[in-house]
Design a protein around this motif. Structure first.
Motif, PDB file in Angstrom:
ATOM      1  N   VAL A 121       0.858  -1.199   0.000  1.00 19.38           N
ATOM      2  CA  VAL A 121       0.000   0.000   0.000  1.00 19.38           C
ATOM      3  C   VAL A 121       0.890   1.244   0.000  1.00 19.38           C
ATOM      4  CG1 VAL A 121      -1.885   1.186   1.194  1.00 19.38           C
ATOM      5  CG2 VAL A 121      -1.671  -1.307   1.373  1.00 19.38           C
ATOM      6  N   ALA A 122       0.642   2.133  -0.953  1.00 15.83           N
ATOM      7  CA  ALA A 122       1.445   3.361  -1.049  1.00 15.83           C
ATOM      8  C   ALA A 122       1.267   4.204   0.218  1.00 15.83           C
ATOM      9  CB  ALA A 122       1.019   4.153  -2.274  1.00 15.83           C
ATOM     10  N   LYS A 123       2.384   4.691   0.735  1.00 13.21           N
ATOM     11  CA  LYS A 123       2.319   5.545   1.944  1.00 13.21           C
ATOM     12  C   LYS A 123       1.577   6.848   1.632  1.00 13.21           C
ATOM     13  CE  LYS A 123       6.722   4.117   3.952  1.00 13.21           C
ATOM     14  NZ  LYS A 123       7.452   3.738   2.713  1.00 13.21           N
ATOM     15  N   THR A 124       1.667   7.271   0.375  1.00 12.30           N
ATOM     16  CA  THR A 124       1.066   8.549  -0.010  1.00 12.30           C
ATOM     17  C   THR A 124      -0.344   8.384  -0.579  1.00 12.30           C
ATOM     18  OG1 THR A 124       2.170   8.273  -2.120  1.00 12.30           O
ATOM     19  CG2 THR A 124       3.256   9.707  -0.525  1.00 12.30           C
ATOM     20  N   ALA A 125      -0.913   7.159  -0.461  1.00 11.94           N
ATOM     21  CA  ALA A 125      -2.262   6.936  -1.012  1.00 11.94           C
ATOM     22  C   ALA A 125      -3.271   7.828  -0.282  1.00 11.94           C
ATOM     23  CB  ALA A 125      -2.644   5.466  -0.832  1.00 11.94           C
ATOM     24  N   GLY A 126      -4.126   8.473  -1.051  1.00 15.90           N
ATOM     25  CA  GLY A 126      -5.214   9.237  -0.433  1.00 15.90           C
ATOM     26  C   GLY A 126      -4.865  10.680  -0.122  1.00 15.90           C
ATOM     27  N   PHE A 127      -5.510  11.205   0.907  1.00 17.75           N
ATOM     28  CA  PHE A 127      -5.421  12.644   1.214  1.00 17.75           C
ATOM     29  C   PHE A 127      -3.989  13.137   1.389  1.00 17.75           C
ATOM     30  CE2 PHE A 127      -9.639  12.487   3.815  1.00 17.75           C
ATOM     31  CZ  PHE A 127     -10.332  12.287   2.646  1.00 17.75           C
ATOM     32  N   CYS A 128      -3.734  14.330   0.890  1.00 15.24           N
ATOM     33  CA  CYS A 128      -2.487  14.997   1.242  1.00 15.24           C
ATOM     34  C   CYS A 128      -2.677  15.544   2.654  1.00 15.24           C
ATOM     35  CB  CYS A 128      -2.182  16.131   0.269  1.00 15.24           C
ATOM     36  SG  CYS A 128      -3.416  17.426   0.338  1.00 15.24           S
ATOM     37  N   PHE A 129      -1.597  16.028   3.212  1.00 15.46           N
ATOM     38  CA  PHE A 129      -1.614  16.506   4.591  1.00 15.46           C
ATOM     39  C   PHE A 129      -2.644  17.638   4.817  1.00 15.46           C
ATOM     40  CE2 PHE A 129       0.467  20.448   5.991  1.00 15.46           C
ATOM     41  CZ  PHE A 129       0.367  20.323   7.363  1.00 15.46           C
ATOM     42  N   GLY A 130      -2.729  18.559   3.850  1.00 13.27           N
ATOM     43  CA  GLY A 130      -3.634  19.708   4.019  1.00 13.27           C
ATOM     44  C   GLY A 130      -5.098  19.299   3.994  1.00 13.27           C
ATOM     45  N   VAL A 131      -5.458  18.411   3.077  1.00 15.63           N
ATOM     46  CA  VAL A 131      -6.850  17.968   2.949  1.00 15.63           C
ATOM     47  C   VAL A 131      -7.233  17.089   4.148  1.00 15.63           C
ATOM     48  CG1 VAL A 131      -8.408  16.545   1.555  1.00 15.63           C
ATOM     49  CG2 VAL A 131      -6.918  18.198   0.445  1.00 15.63           C
ATOM     50  N   ASP A 132      -6.299  16.247   4.551  1.00 14.25           N
ATOM     51  CA  ASP A 132      -6.537  15.366   5.704  1.00 14.25           C
ATOM     52  C   ASP A 132      -6.889  16.210   6.923  1.00 14.25           C
ATOM     53  OD1 ASP A 132      -6.508  12.799   6.910  1.00 14.25           O
ATOM     54  OD2 ASP A 132      -4.621  13.303   7.883  1.00 14.25           O
ATOM     55  N   ASN A 133      -6.107  17.232   7.130  1.00 11.89           N
ATOM     56  CA  ASN A 133      -6.316  18.132   8.259  1.00 11.89           C
ATOM     57  C   ASN A 133      -7.710  18.791   8.182  1.00 11.89           C
ATOM     58  OD1 ASN A 133      -5.584  19.890  10.391  1.00 11.89           O
ATOM     59  ND2 ASN A 133      -5.103  21.467   8.871  1.00 11.89           N
ATOM     60  N   ALA A 134      -8.094  19.257   6.985  1.00  8.11           N
ATOM     61  CA  ALA A 134      -9.382  19.945   6.807  1.00  8.11           C
ATOM     62  C   ALA A 134     -10.553  18.987   7.036  1.00  8.11           C
ATOM     63  CB  ALA A 134      -9.453  20.551   5.404  1.00  8.11           C
ATOM     64  N   VAL A 135     -10.446  17.774   6.513  1.00 13.11           N
ATOM     65  CA  VAL A 135     -11.549  16.811   6.650  1.00 13.11           C
ATOM     66  C   VAL A 135     -11.705  16.407   8.122  1.00 13.11           C
ATOM     67  CG1 VAL A 135     -12.307  14.475   6.024  1.00 13.11           C
ATOM     68  CG2 VAL A 135     -11.388  15.987   4.273  1.00 13.11           C
ATOM     69  N   LYS A 136     -10.566  16.144   8.778  1.00 20.15           N
ATOM     70  CA  LYS A 136     -10.637  15.760  10.202  1.00 20.15           C
ATOM     71  C   LYS A 136     -11.277  16.879  11.014  1.00 20.15           C
ATOM     72  CE  LYS A 136      -6.978  12.357  10.581  1.00 20.15           C
ATOM     73  NZ  LYS A 136      -5.551  12.351  10.331  1.00 20.15           N
ATOM     74  N   LEU A 137     -10.892  18.109  10.702  1.00 23.46           N
ATOM     75  CA  LEU A 137     -11.447  19.260  11.427  1.00 23.46           C
ATOM     76  C   LEU A 137     -12.962  19.339  11.217  1.00 23.46           C
ATOM     77  CD1 LEU A 137     -10.507  21.803  13.106  1.00 23.46           C
ATOM     78  CD2 LEU A 137     -10.635  23.063  10.975  1.00 23.46           C
ATOM     79  N   ALA A 138     -13.400  19.118   9.972  1.00 21.10           N
ATOM     80  CA  ALA A 138     -14.844  19.197   9.675  1.00 21.10           C
ATOM     81  C   ALA A 138     -15.611  18.149  10.482  1.00 21.10           C
ATOM     82  CB  ALA A 138     -15.081  18.993   8.176  1.00 21.10           C
ATOM     83  N   PHE A 139     -15.072  16.945  10.572  1.00 21.29           N
ATOM     84  CA  PHE A 139     -15.753  15.900  11.347  1.00 21.29           C
ATOM     85  C   PHE A 139     -15.772  16.257  12.836  1.00 21.29           C
ATOM     86  CE2 PHE A 139     -15.324  13.328   7.524  1.00 21.29           C
ATOM     87  CZ  PHE A 139     -16.511  12.634   7.538  1.00 21.29           C
ATOM     88  N   ARG A 140     -14.646  16.744  13.331  1.00 18.77           N
ATOM     89  CA  ARG A 140     -14.574  17.052  14.771  1.00 18.77           C
ATOM     90  C   ARG A 140     -15.538  18.188  15.142  1.00 18.77           C
ATOM     91  NH1 ARG A 140     -11.775  20.491  17.862  1.00 18.77           N
ATOM     92  NH2 ARG A 140     -10.179  21.094  16.367  1.00 18.77           N
ATOM     93  N   ILE A 141     -15.506  19.261  14.351  1.00 16.41           N
ATOM     94  CA  ILE A 141     -16.343  20.425  14.676  1.00 16.41           C
ATOM     95  C   ILE A 141     -17.828  20.067  14.563  1.00 16.41           C
ATOM     96  CG2 ILE A 141     -16.903  22.818  14.005  1.00 16.41           C
ATOM     97  CD1 ILE A 141     -14.149  22.438  15.413  1.00 16.41           C
ATOM     98  N   SER A 142     -18.174  19.253  13.549  1.00 15.20           N
ATOM     99  CA  SER A 142     -19.593  18.914  13.391  1.00 15.20           C
ATOM    100  C   SER A 142     -20.064  18.006  14.530  1.00 15.20           C
ATOM    101  CB  SER A 142     -19.847  18.247  12.044  1.00 15.20           C
ATOM    102  OG  SER A 142     -19.140  17.043  11.957  1.00 15.20           O
ATOM    103  N   GLU A 143     -19.141  17.229  15.064  1.00 19.82           N
ATOM    104  CA  GLU A 143     -19.504  16.358  16.187  1.00 19.82           C
ATOM    105  C   GLU A 143     -19.711  17.195  17.451  1.00 19.82           C
ATOM    106  OE1 GLU A 143     -17.262  12.688  15.720  1.00 19.82           O
ATOM    107  OE2 GLU A 143     -17.145  12.728  17.918  1.00 19.82           O
ATOM    108  N   GLU A 144     -18.849  18.189  17.614  1.00 29.03           N
ATOM    109  CA  GLU A 144     -18.951  19.043  18.810  1.00 29.03           C
ATOM    110  C   GLU A 144     -20.114  20.034  18.714  1.00 29.03           C
ATOM    111  OE1 GLU A 144     -14.110  18.950  19.553  1.00 29.03           O
ATOM    112  OE2 GLU A 144     -15.055  20.843  19.003  1.00 29.03           O
TER     113      GLU A 144
END
Ligand code: F3S
Length: 296
Positions: free
Chosen positions: A6-29
């Protein structure tokens, strides 16, 4: 069982990963009180998941009400939009990628020093619209050498910036054209190499495996590019959006399976694909050993 690489770089780049995680966290809170300014990511699965959690997508600050939580996506926004958000008394969660933020700061500073800003990139892309917003929308945006030829006379110093996802050779070529046309130019290489590194790794892995799976949205151009790169090295390359598109596996001929994914593919989609493939392989192995035992 076949080995997965499995490619280490598969999927989200660091910036998008950060934004998506933030969206999930804020919507949960803050259930029912969270919006994103524009789609946080061009991925159907992620957007549907966020919508189910009550996250709205708004296109302009006018659509927000006081006290609402709003997430700025990784592409960033211009200064005026930022100020508009502040005026509306919303709670801002800024997921602008730090690499894009750096461009905002430099563009603002250089514009204040009296430099003319040239941005090499796609003028309709949200990142470029945002960057231009840090120099009062006064930048010239060019995407080809021909467009450089069409630039008017500019006196005084010129600072040239790149869209983060721009190809290096293209940026270098366009910068050379700017330098030829104007005497006083300074180059700011603001390219982020996340895409290049992902492509390089896909090339390396696909050169060593029997089968390659590229996971990503049907309309994702960076996934298509990964697919093309992998197909050159591995004839048995498949592009899939989700686990539902998996091709049949013939374990007799496959010892190694490479996996990579486009920049908007979430981790959970990648995991699901690998787990399902592992299960299919296990089932096939079991069937084979039953058959062998029966025939013996
Ligand atoms: Fe991603 Fe930021 Fe680079 S959003 S592509 S890590 S500039």
């Amino acid at each position: 069982m076949a080995e997965f690489i499995v490619a280490k770089t598969a999927g989200f780049c660091f910036g998008v990963d950060n934004a998506v995680k933030l969206a999930f966290r804020i919507s949960e809170e803050n259930p029912g009180n969270t919006s994103t300014l524009g789609e946080i990511i061009h991925n159907r699965q992620v957007m549907e998941e966020l919508a189910q959690r009550g996250v709205k997508v708004v296109e302009s600050p006018d659509e927000l009400k006081e006290g609402e939580h709003v997430i700025i996506r990784a592409h960033g926004i211009g200064e005026a939009v930022y100020n508009e958000l502040k005026k509306r008394n919303v709670i801002i969660h800024d997921a602008t990628c730090p690499y894009v933020k750096r461009i905002h700061k430099l563009v603002r500073q250089k514009h204040a020093e009296g430099c003319t800003i040239i941005i090499v990139g796609d003028r309709n892309h949200p990142e470029i619209i945002g960057v231009n917003g840090w120099c009062d929308n006064r930048a010239y945006v060019v995407s080809s050498i021909e467009e450089v030829d069409l630039l008017p006379d500019i006196s005084g110093p010129i600072c040239v910036f790149a869209q983060t996802t721009m190809k290096q050779e293209k940026f270098d070529g366009i910068y050379e054209a700017v330098k030829k046309k104007f005497a006083n130019t300074q180059k700011f290489d603001t390219i982020c190499n996340a895409t290049e590194v992902r492509q390089r790794e896909a090339r390396e892995i696909s050169g060593t495996v029997d089968m390659m799976i590229v996971i990503g949205g049907k309309n994702s151009s960076n996934t298509q590019k990964l697919f093309e790169i992998c197909s050159e090295n591995c004839p048995l390359t498949f592009k899939i959006e989700t686990v539902a598109d998996l091709p049949p596996l013939d374990i007799k001929n496959i010892n190694t399976i490479g996996i990579t994914a486009g920049a908007s593919t979430p981790d959970w989609v990648i995991r699901e694909v690998i787990e399902t493939m592992e299960e299919n392989l296990r089932n096939q192995e079991q069937e084979m050993s039953f058959k062998e035992a029966f025939e013996a």
